[in-house]
Write an enzyme that holds these catalytic residues in place. Structure first.
Site, short mmCIF file in Angstrom:
data_model
loop_
_atom_site.label_atom_id
_atom_site.label_comp_id
_atom_site.label_asym_id
_atom_site.label_seq_id
_atom_site.Cartn_x
_atom_site.Cartn_y
_atom_site.Cartn_z
N HIS A 1 10.43 53.99 -8.34
CA HIS A 1 11.84 53.58 -8.27
C HIS A 1 12.29 53.38 -6.83
O HIS A 1 13.00 52.44 -6.50
CB HIS A 1 12.72 54.63 -8.96
CG HIS A 1 12.34 54.87 -10.38
ND1 HIS A 1 11.98 56.11 -10.85
CD2 HIS A 1 12.21 54.03 -11.42
CE1 HIS A 1 11.66 56.02 -12.13
NE2 HIS A 1 11.79 54.77 -12.50
N CYS B 1 11.30 51.72 -24.17
CA CYS B 1 11.35 50.37 -23.59
C CYS B 1 12.77 49.80 -23.72
O CYS B 1 13.08 48.80 -23.09
CB CYS B 1 10.45 49.39 -24.33
SG CYS B 1 8.70 49.71 -24.21
N HIS C 1 4.13 52.97 -24.50
CA HIS C 1 4.47 54.39 -24.34
C HIS C 1 3.69 55.33 -25.23
O HIS C 1 3.74 56.55 -25.03
CB HIS C 1 5.97 54.60 -24.60
CG HIS C 1 6.82 54.06 -23.51
ND1 HIS C 1 7.32 52.80 -23.54
CD2 HIS C 1 7.21 54.62 -22.35
CE1 HIS C 1 8.00 52.60 -22.44
NE2 HIS C 1 7.95 53.67 -21.70
N LYS D 1 -0.76 53.10 -13.94
CA LYS D 1 0.61 52.97 -13.43
C LYS D 1 1.25 54.34 -13.31
O LYS D 1 1.12 55.18 -14.20
CB LYS D 1 1.44 52.10 -14.38
CG LYS D 1 2.86 51.95 -13.89
CD LYS D 1 3.76 51.30 -14.90
CE LYS D 1 5.21 51.59 -14.55
NZ LYS D 1 6.13 51.20 -15.58
N LYS E 1 6.16 58.79 -15.69
CA LYS E 1 6.37 60.14 -16.22
C LYS E 1 5.47 60.38 -17.43
O LYS E 1 4.98 61.48 -17.64
CB LYS E 1 7.83 60.32 -16.63
CG LYS E 1 8.78 60.37 -15.48
CD LYS E 1 8.77 61.73 -14.80
CE LYS E 1 9.42 61.69 -13.44
NZ LYS E 1 10.78 61.20 -13.47
N1 MSP Z 1 17.16 50.21 -16.69
C1 MSP Z 1 16.14 49.23 -16.66
C2 MSP Z 1 16.50 48.12 -15.69
C3 MSP Z 1 17.79 47.41 -15.97
S1 MSP Z 1 18.16 46.23 -14.76
C4 MSP Z 1 19.46 45.41 -15.36
C5 MSP Z 1 14.82 49.87 -16.22
N2 MSP Z 1 14.90 51.04 -15.59
S2 MSP Z 1 13.63 51.90 -15.08
O1 MSP Z 1 14.20 53.08 -14.49
O2 MSP Z 1 12.71 52.10 -16.14
O3 MSP Z 1 12.87 51.04 -14.03
C6 MSP Z 1 13.53 50.57 -12.91
C7 MSP Z 1 12.58 49.87 -11.97
O4 MSP Z 1 11.61 50.77 -11.47
C8 MSP Z 1 11.81 48.71 -12.58
O5 MSP Z 1 11.85 47.59 -11.71
C9 MSP Z 1 10.41 49.20 -12.66
O6 MSP Z 1 9.50 48.16 -12.49
C10 MSP Z 1 10.38 50.12 -11.45
N3 MSP Z 1 9.26 51.05 -11.56
C11 MSP Z 1 9.08 52.11 -12.42
N4 MSP Z 1 7.82 52.62 -12.22
C12 MSP Z 1 7.18 51.90 -11.25
C13 MSP Z 1 5.94 52.00 -10.60
N5 MSP Z 1 5.02 52.89 -10.92
N6 MSP Z 1 5.71 51.14 -9.56
C14 MSP Z 1 6.63 50.22 -9.13
N7 MSP Z 1 7.80 50.10 -9.73
C15 MSP Z 1 8.06 50.87 -10.85
O7 MSP Z 1 13.79 49.27 -16.47
#
Ligand code: MSP
Length: 708
Positions: free
Chosen positions: A20, A139, A163, A317, A320
């Site tokens: 994030h 998702c 998941h 990847k 959590k």
């Molecule tokens: N809430 C939605 C997004 C809504 S935007 C209108 C969501 N949230 S999330 O918390 O699951 O993910 C947010 C961002 O974090 C996404 O761009 C996701 O790709 C990124 N990442 C989560 N895990 C990641 C990695 N391991 N590596 C890089 N980015 C990752 O989806």
């Protein structure tokens, strides 16, 4: 001129990790770069606080959904401050929360507009119908047949392939967005604006998806099933689908449909935005969002840029679900912020997946920052201190000084070094504008290497002993100091603290956030008194830091906070590879401990996987499943095994018959497309798209032989 850049808004069900933080760092760099160019910039981040996933997380944690969201937001704000990404440190301009009342106003306005709109094919864009299908809460998406696996037990719901969690059956009245009617309009958009989705490989993926035909999208749930969300205007028995509400944050945050933010920011002033997203949520941004905007009659985003995923040392990847996340508080405790920022941008080729390991981070910090930039800065400034009484010397070489300078390998005019640095600066800016961060940093480090070499070749410590070489010595030190000034300006967006530190040590005090690197002129550094010389990046003792991290983590440092979040599982989308045997093994050990940090397994763990030599007897395609082949494989048992393999796009069935392969023989059978798969074949996964190359033998091996 204005510029608007956004991160996705993060689910408020669990605490953020490095995955994030990464998008925030990237957006922060882009925003700082634009600000340096004098462009009025607005940088938005925030949290996605509605939906069944947050509702469930709240329940598990004995909180109300609002308390759950507040808890996560508190941690977010604490971490963004610690990493210098908040407003106070020159980072984001606004932290958006979808539970803000002004957001409800804007979302309702957009819904109303969509409800009045007709599609490009002349039908109403929103209509009421009945939804029947499977939904993955983690998702926050409805799932089609090829996105889940049937359970062996007919009474149990299928499982999300991402998941590995059970899907919810939804059968209820729902509003639909008539997405199917927008296919041509979307294809036209991708055609006319090739820069709209980047990188190119991702654009092709999106285009193919749309060309394959779109289905209408269910955009509401009954309030009795999902109550935590924005009510549908004029029909409060329905709650809006969380992605509909979430995507619209990009415009409500700057004032669409609400006075408060319009006054504070300005929709007209800043829209359209550049959206930075992970590749896992590209479809929502590059297909659904443009279609919603078309329906509302609003301008399309400036662009949608998808980055890759952070994966662990074994290629899975970071998420959590797999318990392999890098916790922000651990990073913050053990590493300087600038080292983390530098590492993220240098190590991940933007757009591709990047491997994270603490050891890599330490190695990069020590080599590129401590020995590289940090050492160049301290040796230059220490010599200015020692040989020039702490005053930047003149770089001029007079007529008489030319010959001795030449003997020391130093040009009398500065054309060589200035044109080298100007070229590197131009390339640096070009790469930054193309989001090629690691290449941009390579350019900057070519300056570090160039100046280092100049110093080592000229040997100022020897020149200082020879009175006839005073001008040469001064010229070398001036050129090194002037290069450091350029480096501070260039590197400010990536490493704001270190850049400011170098700049201050040079004795300069302008605001780096306002200096346009394109306007730098060689020779502008004047003869001023330098500041106090301090080490920039102390070397990190690898063994000591690694053991501190391991001890800390196993005692619950960092992960302790997450352990209280029983909801961890529903966090980010794990890679589809979560289904393989290794993933099963790790999933069992929820919180990361020292072993999962470096991803070692015990030999006994490996022994759990029964790998056998198999021979493909028959292979055929499965109707309506483009990716799957149905194989029968002889692994030395009475009957051949039936195995489904997702390789149909890369292998013709005929190619496989008679081939020796490696089979995971004790994988729990699972049903796909109505066929049971009784094992899995092993293949290397190549490149971005994961092209499979089947593992095989070059020597004769009997069927059923065990691999150990
Ligand atoms: N809430 C939605 C997004 C809504 S935007 C209108 C969501 N949230 S999330 O918390 O699951 O993910 C947010 C961002 O974090 C996404 O761009 C996701 O790709 C990124 N990442 C989560 N895990 C990641 C990695 N391991 N590596 C890089 N980015 C990752 O989806």
């Amino acid at each position: 001129m204005t510029f608007y850049v956004t991160t996705p808004i993060y689910y408020a069900n669990s605490l953020p990790h490095l995955g994030h933080l990464y998008t925030m760092i990237v957006c922060d760099v882009i925003a700082r770069h634009k600000r340096q160019q004098g462009i009025e910039t607005f940088f938005l981040t925030g949290t996605d606080e509605h939906g069944i996933n947050i509702e469930r997380a709240a329940q598990r944690n004995n909180r109300t959904p609002q308390e759950q969201a507040d808890y996560v937001v508190n941690y977010f704000k604490k971490m963004t401050a610690a990493f210098g990404l908040d407003t106070a440190h020159g980072g984001y301009d606004f932290f958006m929360r979808t539970t803000e009342p002004f957001h409800y106003e804007g979302v309702s306005e957009l819904w109303r507009r969509a409800a009045r709109a007709t599609t490009p094919k002349g039908r109403e864009a929103l209509y009421k119908g009945h939804y029947e299908g499977w939904f993955c809460a983690a998702c926050a998406a409805y799932k089609t047949e090829d996105e889940y696996s049937e359970s062996a037990n007919a009474d149990e719901p299928p499982t999300c392939l991402i998941h590995e969690t059970k899907l919810d059956r939804v059968s209820e009245e729902s509003y639909f967005f008539r997405l199917a009617d927008y296919d041509q309009a979307l294809l036209k958009l991708y055609e006319e604006r090739p820069e709209f989705v980047q990188p190119e490989a991702r654009r092709n993926e999106v285009r193919k998806f749309v060309e394959g035909g779109l289905q209408d999208l269910s955009v509401s749930r009954l309030r009795t099933s999902v109550s935590w969300g924005v009510p549908v205007p004029d029909d409060p028995a329905h709650t809006m689908y969380v992605w509909f509400d979430a995507l619209i944050n990009y415009i409500t945050a700057i004032g669409f449909g609400n006075q408060q933010q319009e006054k504070a920011v300005g929709f007209e002033k800043f829209w359209p935005a550049l959206h930075l997203v992970g590749k896992d949520i590209l479809r929502f941004h590059a297909v659904y969002w443009p279609a919603f905007l078309l329906a509302a009659g609003l301008e399309q985003p400036r662009g949608i840029i998808a980055h890759g995923m952070w994966v662990d040392p074994t290629g899975r990847k970071m998420s959590k679900t797999l318990g392999n996340t890098i916790e922000l508080d651990v990073l913050n405790r053990h590493f300087p912020t600038d080292a983390i920022r530098y590492f993220c941008l240098r190590e991940m080729v933007f757009g591709q997946d990047g491997r994270f390991g603490y050891e890599n981070l330490i190695d990069r910090t020590n080599s590129d920052l401590a020995s590289g930039l940090g050492n160049l800065s301290s040796r230059t400034l220490t010599m200015i201190q020692r040989y020039c009484d702490g005053r930047i010397p003149s770089g001029d070489i007079s007529e008489e000084g030319r010959l001795p300078a030449k003997r020391a390998g130093i040009d009398s005019d500065e054309a060589t070094i200035s044109s080298f640095i100007e070229h590197a600066r131009d390339e640096f800016i070009r790469y930054l504008d193309e989001f090629a961060f690691s290449k941009a940093l390579e350019e900057a480090w070519s300056i570090v290497a160039h100046v280092d070499k100049m110093i080592s070749d000229a040997k100022p410590w020897d020149l200082a002993k020879d009175a006839t070489q005073e001008q040469t010595l001064n010229a070398v030190l001036y050129r090194a100091a002037e290069s450091l000034r350029w480096l501070s300006v260039l590197l400010y967006p990536v490493m704001p603290n270190a850049a400011r530190e170098i700049y201050a040590q040079l004795g300069l005090n302008d605001d780096l956030s306002k200096i346009d690197p394109a306007a730098l002129k060689w020779g502008d550094l004047e003869s001023i008194q330098i500041g106090e010389v301090k080490a920039l990046f102390p070397r990190i003792d690898k063994a000591k830091t690694m053991s501190e991290i391991k001890e800390g983590t196993s005692e619950g440092e960092g992960s302790g906070q997450h352990a209280t979040e029983a909801d961890a599982v529903s966090e980010a989308r794990a890679s589809a590879r979560a289904s393989d045997a290794a993933a099963h093994a790790t999933q069992a050990e929820a919180a990361p401990d020292a072993a999962t940090l470096v991803s070692y397994i015990e030999i006994t763990d490996f022994a759990k996987v029964d790998l056998r030599v198999g021979e493909v007897r028959t292979a055929e395609r499965i109707p309506k499943a483009d990716k799957l082949l149905l194989l029968s494989v002889d692994i030395g048992e009475e009957k051949p095994r039936q195995i489904l393999a997702g390789i149909a796009e890369y292998y013709e069935p005929e190619q496989l018959v008679g081939r020796k392969i490696v089979v995971v023989a004790n994988l729990k059978p699972r049903k796909m497309r109505g066929h049971e798969s009784q094992g899995m074949l092993l293949a290397a996964s190549i490149g971005e798209e994961g092209k499979p190359v089947i593992a095989t033998f070059t020597e004769d091996v009997p069927n059923g032989a065990r691999l150990k």
